[in-house]
Design an enzyme around this catalytic site. Sequence first.
Site, PDB file in Angstrom:
ATOM      1  CG  HIS A 129       6.720   3.095  -3.511  1.00  9.41           C
ATOM      2  ND1 HIS A 129       7.106   1.932  -2.579  1.00  9.41           N
ATOM      3  CD2 HIS A 129       6.644   4.043  -2.796  1.00  9.41           C
ATOM      4  CE1 HIS A 129       7.190   2.477  -1.336  1.00  9.41           C
ATOM      5  NE2 HIS A 129       6.746   3.900  -1.402  1.00  9.41           N
ATOM      6  CD  GLU A 130       5.596   7.477  -4.139  1.00  2.71           C
ATOM      7  OE1 GLU A 130       4.708   7.761  -3.546  1.00  2.71           O
ATOM      8  OE2 GLU A 130       6.646   7.344  -3.904  1.00  2.71           O
ATOM      9  CG  HIS A 133       2.161   4.988  -0.928  1.00  2.00           C
ATOM     10  ND1 HIS A 133       2.251   4.197   0.121  1.00  2.00           N
ATOM     11  CD2 HIS A 133       3.408   5.378  -1.389  1.00  2.00           C
ATOM     12  CE1 HIS A 133       3.361   4.283   0.604  1.00  2.00           C
ATOM     13  NE2 HIS A 133       4.094   4.783  -0.253  1.00  2.00           N
ATOM     14  CD  GLU A 191       6.982   4.266   2.406  1.00  4.27           C
ATOM     15  OE1 GLU A 191       7.419   4.044   1.071  1.00  4.27           O
ATOM     16  OE2 GLU A 191       6.064   5.248   2.171  1.00  4.27           O
TER      17      GLU A 191
END
Length: 268
Positions: A129-130, A133, A191
Amino acid sequence: MHQMTTLYKTLLVTTLITLVGCSSSPTGRKQFAILPDSQINQMGVKSFAVMKQETPASTNTPLKQQVQCVTDKLIATLPDKYRNQAWEVVLFDDKQVNAFALPGYKIGVYAGMLDVAQNQSQLAAVIGHEIAHVLARHGNERVSTQLATSQALALGYQLSGEATPEKAAIFQALGLGAQVGIILPFSRAHETEADLLGLAYMSEAGFDPRESAQLWKNMAAKGSSKTPELLSTHPSHSTRIDTLQKNVPPHLVTYEALVADNKQANCY
């Protein structure tokens, strides 16, 4: 009448600035990113250096190796442009349940996250997920949107006549409206996009994508924010879990094919 006309024009300009996409994210979503990536990366590198000075790194070698292994597996699946960057991941000796990524290819994981991410696949969901980003340039979008919104409101304030209490109240309301109507939903979109990209990264790296939803069930059990989703930069836990579960099936096929070939990840 002139004052209100100018206000309407300001609102229109702000809306158009935010909606016009200058590029596309990895999922095909139109983006508004007006700053050079090199500048955003420099900001990320400087911020990470400050964080390393303020928060000690963990000395727990086995945990550091696990975090590094999961990160390396995920990065290995990325396109050459990103895989060949000098990624840095730090496990911080801090019990808060959090992780982050900064432009400039910097990843931070707090030790408290490992109490919630209970296996390698759940940790991969966090780090994937990071990484998403960074690849999706969310940092650039965030700064660009906030900059454009503040500039548009400042310009409208200057062009809308003399300062009065009524004018101040109107622009205060416009600022709140921009925050709730533009910036916060934009962050929630980031997100969700990072969650979906993370699903792809983790399954291609040999981690079980079903564990992504379980991670957020763990987070919900740990305790959730009382902030309404409308006023939050993140989707609610229930929204997030539902979105992940609906999008797992195609990624599960990828993961199970790797398992069949005995190529699944083995970091723990």
